[in-house]
Design an enzyme around this catalytic site. Structure first.
Site, PDB file in Angstrom:
ATOM      1  N   THR A  33      34.068 -21.917 -11.255  1.00 36.67           N
ATOM      2  CA  THR A  33      34.365 -21.773 -12.681  1.00 36.67           C
ATOM      3  C   THR A  33      35.361 -22.848 -13.115  1.00 36.67           C
ATOM      4  O   THR A  33      35.296 -23.345 -14.237  1.00 36.67           O
ATOM      5  CB  THR A  33      34.881 -20.357 -12.993  1.00 36.67           C
ATOM      6  OG1 THR A  33      33.882 -19.427 -12.573  1.00 36.67           O
ATOM      7  CG2 THR A  33      35.140 -20.171 -14.476  1.00 36.67           C
TER       8      THR A  33
ATOM      9  N   SER B 139      37.405 -21.226  -4.449  1.00 35.59           N
ATOM     10  CA  SER B 139      37.517 -20.636  -5.799  1.00 35.59           C
ATOM     11  C   SER B 139      37.329 -21.695  -6.876  1.00 35.59           C
ATOM     12  O   SER B 139      38.020 -21.711  -7.891  1.00 35.59           O
ATOM     13  CB  SER B 139      38.885 -19.954  -5.975  1.00 35.59           C
ATOM     14  OG  SER B 139      39.080 -18.970  -4.999  1.00 35.59           O
ATOM     15  N   ARG B 140      36.383 -22.625  -6.643  1.00 37.13           N
ATOM     16  CA  ARG B 140      36.340 -23.815  -7.474  1.00 37.13           C
ATOM     17  C   ARG B 140      35.258 -23.841  -8.548  1.00 37.13           C
ATOM     18  O   ARG B 140      35.275 -24.717  -9.416  1.00 37.13           O
ATOM     19  CB  ARG B 140      36.165 -25.065  -6.599  1.00 37.13           C
ATOM     20  CG  ARG B 140      34.865 -25.113  -5.842  1.00 37.13           C
ATOM     21  CD  ARG B 140      34.615 -26.476  -5.185  1.00 37.13           C
ATOM     22  NE  ARG B 140      33.224 -26.838  -5.346  1.00 37.13           N
ATOM     23  CZ  ARG B 140      32.745 -27.615  -6.309  1.00 37.13           C
ATOM     24  NH1 ARG B 140      33.546 -28.183  -7.175  1.00 37.13           N
ATOM     25  NH2 ARG B 140      31.463 -27.844  -6.417  1.00 37.13           N
TER      26      ARG B 140
ATOM     27  N   ILE C   3      27.980 -17.070  -6.474  1.00 38.04           N
ATOM     28  CA  ILE C   3      28.372 -16.078  -5.483  1.00 38.04           C
ATOM     29  C   ILE C   3      29.276 -15.022  -6.097  1.00 38.04           C
ATOM     30  O   ILE C   3      29.506 -13.974  -5.537  1.00 38.04           O
ATOM     31  CB  ILE C   3      29.034 -16.818  -4.294  1.00 38.04           C
ATOM     32  CG1 ILE C   3      28.721 -16.148  -2.975  1.00 38.04           C
ATOM     33  CG2 ILE C   3      30.498 -17.002  -4.514  1.00 38.04           C
ATOM     34  CD1 ILE C   3      28.991 -17.047  -1.810  1.00 38.04           C
ATOM     35  N   GLY C   4      29.794 -15.303  -7.308  1.00 34.91           N
ATOM     36  CA  GLY C   4      30.732 -14.332  -7.886  1.00 34.91           C
ATOM     37  C   GLY C   4      30.633 -14.228  -9.384  1.00 34.91           C
ATOM     38  O   GLY C   4      31.605 -13.928 -10.063  1.00 34.91           O
ATOM     39  N   GLY C   5      29.441 -14.495  -9.931  1.00 28.90           N
ATOM     40  CA  GLY C   5      29.279 -14.382 -11.382  1.00 28.90           C
ATOM     41  C   GLY C   5      29.459 -15.698 -12.108  1.00 28.90           C
ATOM     42  O   GLY C   5      29.735 -15.721 -13.312  1.00 28.90           O
TER      43      GLY C   5
ATOM     44  N   GLY D 119      41.181 -20.898 -10.195  1.00 29.59           N
ATOM     45  CA  GLY D 119      40.315 -20.174  -9.270  1.00 29.59           C
ATOM     46  C   GLY D 119      40.858 -18.772  -9.076  1.00 29.59           C
ATOM     47  O   GLY D 119      42.073 -18.557  -9.079  1.00 29.59           O
TER      48      GLY D 119
ATOM     49  N   GLY E 242      38.922 -16.235  -6.858  1.00 28.56           N
ATOM     50  CA  GLY E 242      38.198 -15.441  -5.866  1.00 28.56           C
ATOM     51  C   GLY E 242      38.929 -15.185  -4.568  1.00 28.56           C
ATOM     52  O   GLY E 242      38.645 -14.207  -3.881  1.00 28.56           O
ATOM     53  N   GLU E 243      39.831 -16.066  -4.184  1.00 28.80           N
ATOM     54  CA  GLU E 243      40.364 -15.994  -2.823  1.00 28.80           C
ATOM     55  C   GLU E 243      41.715 -15.304  -2.688  1.00 28.80           C
ATOM     56  O   GLU E 243      41.924 -14.505  -1.777  1.00 28.80           O
ATOM     57  CB  GLU E 243      40.450 -17.417  -2.247  1.00 28.80           C
ATOM     58  CG  GLU E 243      39.086 -18.001  -1.966  1.00 28.80           C
ATOM     59  CD  GLU E 243      39.138 -19.471  -1.641  1.00 28.80           C
ATOM     60  OE1 GLU E 243      39.460 -20.266  -2.543  1.00 28.80           O
ATOM     61  OE2 GLU E 243      38.889 -19.829  -0.481  1.00 28.80           O
TER      62      GLU E 243
END
Lengths: 289, 760
Positions: free
Chosen positions: B532, B529-530, B488-490, B714, B716-717
């Site tokens: 990666t 945000s888990r 969802i984010g690379g 993480g 993303g958030e």
């Protein structure tokens, strides 16, 4: 299933005969930027679409200093926006056309479609009212003219009879030291519908205002011609206090609603703000001419 | 664990993403692209009412329409008992899950699913749902969180009792749960304060706003096995929820994750999958369901609106002496708002001796809330970070200095109790302080345009959870990485890069694959945000496993012991018994004679999660006549641990700020007096466009997470948390008005400015 037929008449006569045959079940299609969305949402359910884009009379765009501007009802806004004469003489109309949707939408949408959609929030309608534009309407029985401010009767409804179509707008040639301006307020910077829109056109003789027309969008069931507000400026200089007085008169005729685009109180306030701003800009433009 | 940053060759570089070509050429298959032979098209009938009893449903006219193959109502769903089932680490209530998928005896919000049809075309399906006659008895509705908490409020779920109360109550209620964190002596703390600031805040319900609407295609086979194609944040999570809602074994369902067009937490839950499954079972044909944008806004997502009270005191030296927060979050129609996370994150950036935080999860007649990027903490930070700003201002202390005085660091106890491991909050404060943006002169107000600068910070836990990975060595010496994590984010790129780092390959030589639920070990959802961090951890271990196997294979060829073989820079070598070496490419060709193919595997449930902190600065311009706010400049900084692919970390930060700006300025669920959502479309649900945002500047602060082999935290958030408060603080600097309601839309700000000048 809901079936739709599609016709693309190549002449005005052909279009008018199609219209008189289909009546209420037919609907003119110009750019389709409102109609197709309404059809998808089930708001309008025409059985026949009559494409207006191939009718030559609806694609006219011409200007001369005697008769002014003729704009066919289906001329896409991008053509209008790019026209040097329109840009020079009617900057307010260019401003309004350039605010509809986005660049992509402007390559499809038209002044005629914007007006016939009957929305109180249409951007080009107040600009046309300010310029004193007149609609030329035709049916198989004949033709008639309607002032733009008299065209929309309620949200989504116009004076057009089922067998009539809007052919073109005629906009008077600008007098010396005259100019127009249109501004709307939206919470974002694009892709939005006017919370309030205000158009104005003024003519100056020296410091004195000799004619002024003000129009309002999105603050009543139909676009409004603020006649008294404009008339209050005639014979006076355009300064902060006369402009504020005109703005207050414009606010008086606004009867906005509260909805997801803004509160009634805020819309009324914004009529004042935008009327002051468009009059100031129109006056500056007129002085510069 | 030692983090040896200097040795990285691939980590920290910016290769082109592996899924890029498919996405820019339109070849990537999203859920809506799935089409199967004989497929039927479904449509869901949704409630037009906010709260009503369903007296009867007559489906006969719909079933009689030619082309209609099946109609579904709640009668087709198993009746499930209430209770809580642990799903991974997410609690699920099967009864409420089922009741949300299809209304049983009551509809609880505008958009609540009531029935569904499957037909030979989507047009017929659309006509058919209009032929379903539903008789409703209207009930009074409640949509404001404070009203819903009142004793005489309309009750959504008569069976509901408040959990977490000191004494057990048997009263009907809309309060699903309450919780409290407290320590120290609040009263003494406020007494010791030189300045006390107190405000009440309201934040509107907002949607994640992903571009791709929800979708599902299901194919039921007569052997009882079903395949579901759907864009989901977690194929395994979707499978388990379907099994729970339909009371069937999880192993009878295979979920194939489609490419996903955004989720932000909103595609963890399920809406259409069980409906498609049941319609497929009834008809024997594959069935496809796709939501319209209006369906998405009316019935999925959103995150809670909230009412928050914050009171904080600080002494002359700028030390916070006491902090009290009370927050009530809208759960929507079923329990489960993120108020717990709100309570745990609200004051987490600060080292506090005396605090009390109360939280309430409250049912209202709105869609059931779903996770949204750092769920619960953006609302909370709007309150706490605004009050922190005012404390600093009243004490005459620079807001960044105020954070330096009070900021949490390694060993600081969080509001919820546990002590922080090594964190980088103060490093983010320092980074903003030294940023070109903060160092530039304060923006100057001109005629009619007022400008101001604001800062705010945020904290998010991040998640670990379970992940699996396989690293396959190809015959040409390249590798594929198989995971079960929706990208969802690379994260395809970051997983491939981690494998490439371990294997000594180039990023381009590792091909990442997202697999279905039968092709990879269990993997929890993409969320928290888990990916990666945890899936990256599994990839790291799987690649190490592959390396160990490669060493064994080389040892076999060389007739040496595996421990004599060294793997470095994509080659095996040994120094004992002569110098021999082989590149991975050479070795890969010889594997058939050395013991067979190499596939490294790992499944992990890592505990060393690294918390994330962010500090942002923003310059705004306010038109005081219209109340419109323009974002002039924005800089976001964040402790990212170790940025595996810095461009995608920056992209996460910029995307989150864009969402935060929308939340701050214009986004809101607008219900009319009947409880109908009036802005169920992107025209009037106003997310920012590219013309509403400046280029968002980013500064990556890298304080490696000691709990991860590469130092990953993480990312993303946390960057969605500071924007509303930072913008509110900037607005205050510009026009002198403290905004306490989100969104800070033009009408609201205009009114606040007018009220302030009326007081003068």
């Amino acid at each position: 299933m809901h079936a739709i037929t599609y016709e693309s008449p190549k002449s005005l006569a052909q279009a008018l005969s199609l219209l008189s045959a289909t009546g209420e079940k037919g609907r003119l299609l110009a750019g389709g930027t409102d109609l197709l969305i309404q059809m998808r949402a089930g708001v309008r359910k025409p059985e026949q679409l009559i494409d207006a884009k191939s009718i030559p009379e609806l694609q006219v765009l011409s200007f001369n200093s005697q008769d002014g501007l003729r704009v066919g009802a289906a001329v896409p806004c991008c053509r209008l926006i790019e026209d040097p004469a329109v840009r020079q003489h009617y900057p307010g109309l260019v401003e309004a056309a350039g605010l509809i949707g986005s660049v992509q939408i402007q390559s499809r949408c038209s002044l005629g479609g914007n007006l016939c959609n009957g929305s109180p929030a249409a951007d080009t309608t107040p600009a046309l009212i300010a310029l004193g534009a007149v609609c030329h309407v035709a049916s198989s029985k004949g033709t008639r003219t309607v002032a733009v401010e008299d065209f929309v009767v309620s949200p989504g409804r116009t004076v057009l009879q089922a067998d009539e179509l809007l052919v073109e707008f005629r906009i008077p040639a600008p007098k010396p030291h005259s100019a127009d301006c249109y501004q709307r307020f939206i919470p974002r910077n694009e892709m939005d519908i006017a919370v309030v829109g205000v158009g104005a056109a003024v003519t100056l003789n020296g410091d004195t205002c000799t004619a002024a027309r003000i129009s309002l969008g999105a603050v009543a069931p139909t676009p409004l011609f603020a006649k008294e507000a404009g008339a209050s400026l005639v014979g006076k200089p355009l300064n902060e206090s006369t402009i504020a007085a005109a703005a207050a008169l414009a606010q008086q005729i606004a009867v906005p609603i509260t909805d997801m685009r803004g509160t009634a109180e805020y819309r009324k306030h914004m009529v004042g703000v935008l009327t002051r701003r468009v009059l100031t800009t129109a006056a500056e433009r007129a002085r510069a001419k | 664990m030692e983090v040896q940053e200097h040795k990285f060759k691939v980590i920290g570089t910016r290769p082109i993403r592996h899924d890029g070509v498919d996405k820019v050429t339109g070849r990537a298959k999203y859920g809506a692209d799935i089409s199967l032979p004989g497929m039927l098209h479904g449509r869901v009938l949704r409630s037009p009412h906010a709260h009503a009893r369903i007296k009867s449903i007559d489906t006969s006219a719909a079933l009689a329409l030619p082309g209609v193959k099946a109609v579904l109502t709640s009668e087709d769903f198993p009746k499930l008992a209430a209770g809580v089932v642990a799903m991974g680490e997410l609690p699920m209530n099967p009864r409420y899950l089922s009741m949300n998928l299809m209304a049983q005896d009551k509809v609880l919000y505008d958009g609540h699913a009531v029935a569904a049809v499957a037909a030979t075309s989507s047009h017929i399906a659309e006509e058919a749902v209009k032929l379903i006659k539903v008789e409703y008895e209207l009930l009074p509705h409640v949509q404001n969180v404070l009203d819903a908490m009142k004793d005489n409020a309309p009750i959504l779920l008569p069976e509901l009792r408040t959990s977490g109360t000191p004494e057990k109550s048997d009263k009907e209620t809309n309060i699903a749960s309450q919780l409290r964190f407290a320590r120290g002596d609040l009263e003494a703390g406020f007494k010791a304060a030189a300045v006390v600031v107190e405000h009440e805040f309201d934040t509107a319900m907002v949607h994640q706003g992903y571009i791709e609407p929800h979708n599902a295609v299901a194919q039921y086979n007569t052997d009882g096995q079903t395949t579901i194609w759907t864009s989901t944040q977690g194929a395994f999570t979707a499978r388990d929820q379907c099994a729970l809602a339909l009371d069937i074994p999880a192993s009878s369902i295979k979920v194939v994750p489609a490419e996903i067009g955004g989720g932000f937490g909103g595609k963890i839950g399920i809406y259409l999958e069980p409906l498609a499954l049941l319609l497929s079972k009834k008809t024997g044909k594959p069935v496809k369901l796709i939501m319209s944008r209006a369906d998405v806004l009316r019935a999925t997502g959103p995150t809670s609106g909230s009412h928050i009270r914050v009171k904080m005191g600080a002494n002359k030296a700028g030390k916070i002496t006491a902090a009290q927060v009370w927050m009530a979050y809208e759960a929507g129609a079923f329990p489960g708002s993120p108020v717990g996370a709100g309570c745990m994150t609200a004051l987490a950036p600060y080292d506090l001796e005396n605090l009390q935080i109360d939280g309430f999860d409250v049912l209202v007649n709105k869609p059931k809330t779903a996770a949204y990027r750092a769920p619960g903490s953006t609302n909370a930070a709007m309150g706490t970070e605004t009050v922190v700003d005012e404390l600093a201002e009243k004490l005459g202390i620079d807001p960044l200095e105020f954070r330096r005085i009070n900021g949490a660091k390694e060993g600081t106890a969080q509001p919820a109790g546990p002590k922080f491991p090594r964190i980088g909050f103060l490093e983010t404060v320092e980074a903003i302080k030294n940023s070109p943006h903060y160092q530039s002169p304060q923006p100057k107000s001109g005629k009619g345009k007022l400008k101001g600068r604001g800062v705010a910070s945020g904290f998010w836990f991040n998640a670990g959870f379970q992940s699996s990975a396989t690293v396959n060595i190809n015959t040409d010496g390249t590798a594929s990485v198989v995971t079960g994590s929706t990208d969802i984010g690379g994260t395809r790129a970051s997983c491939a890069m981690i494998a490439a780092e371990v294997l000594g390959l180039k990023a381009e030589e590792v091909h990442p694959v997202v697999a279905d639920t039968e092709s990879i070990g269990h993997t929890d959802m993409t969320g928290g945000s888990r990916v990666t961090f945890a899936t990256g951890y599994a990839v790291y271990e799987a690649a190490q496993d592959a390396v160990n196997q490669l060493k064994q294979r080389a040892a076999t060829l060389w007739k040496a012991k595996p421990e004599e073989v060294v793997y470095q820079d994509g080659a095996v070598s040994r120094t004992t018994n002569g110098n021999e070496s082989m590149t991975l490419k050479e070795l890969a060709g010889k594997l058939p004679r050395a013991g067979g193919p190499v596939a490294g595997r790992a499944s992990v449930n890592p505990r060393g999660v690294g918390p994330a902190f962010a500090t942002h600065v923003v310059d705004v311009e306010v038109d005081p006549e219209t109340g419109k706010v323009e974002i002039l400049r924005y800089t976001a900084t964040q402790d990212v641990g170790k940025a595996v692919h810095p461009s995608y970390v920056e992209g996460q930060m910029q995307g989150a700020v864009a969402q935060g700006v929308g939340w701050a300025l214009n986004e809101e669920y607008f219900y009319d007096e009947k409880g109908t959502l009036r802005n169920a479309g992107f025209l009037d649900y106003r997310m920012p466009t590219c013309l509403d945002l400046p280029m968002i500047e980013t500064i990556l602060v890298e304080v490696p997470n000691p709990g991860h082999p590469i130092g990953v935290r993480g990312v993303g958030e946390v960057p969605i948390i500071p924007p509303p408060a930072a913008i509110a603080n900037a607005i205050y600097r510009a026009v002198g008005v403290r905004m306490t309601e989100l969104p800070m839309s033009p009408p609201r700000l205009c009114k606040a400015i007018a009220e302030k000048s009326a007081k003068k």
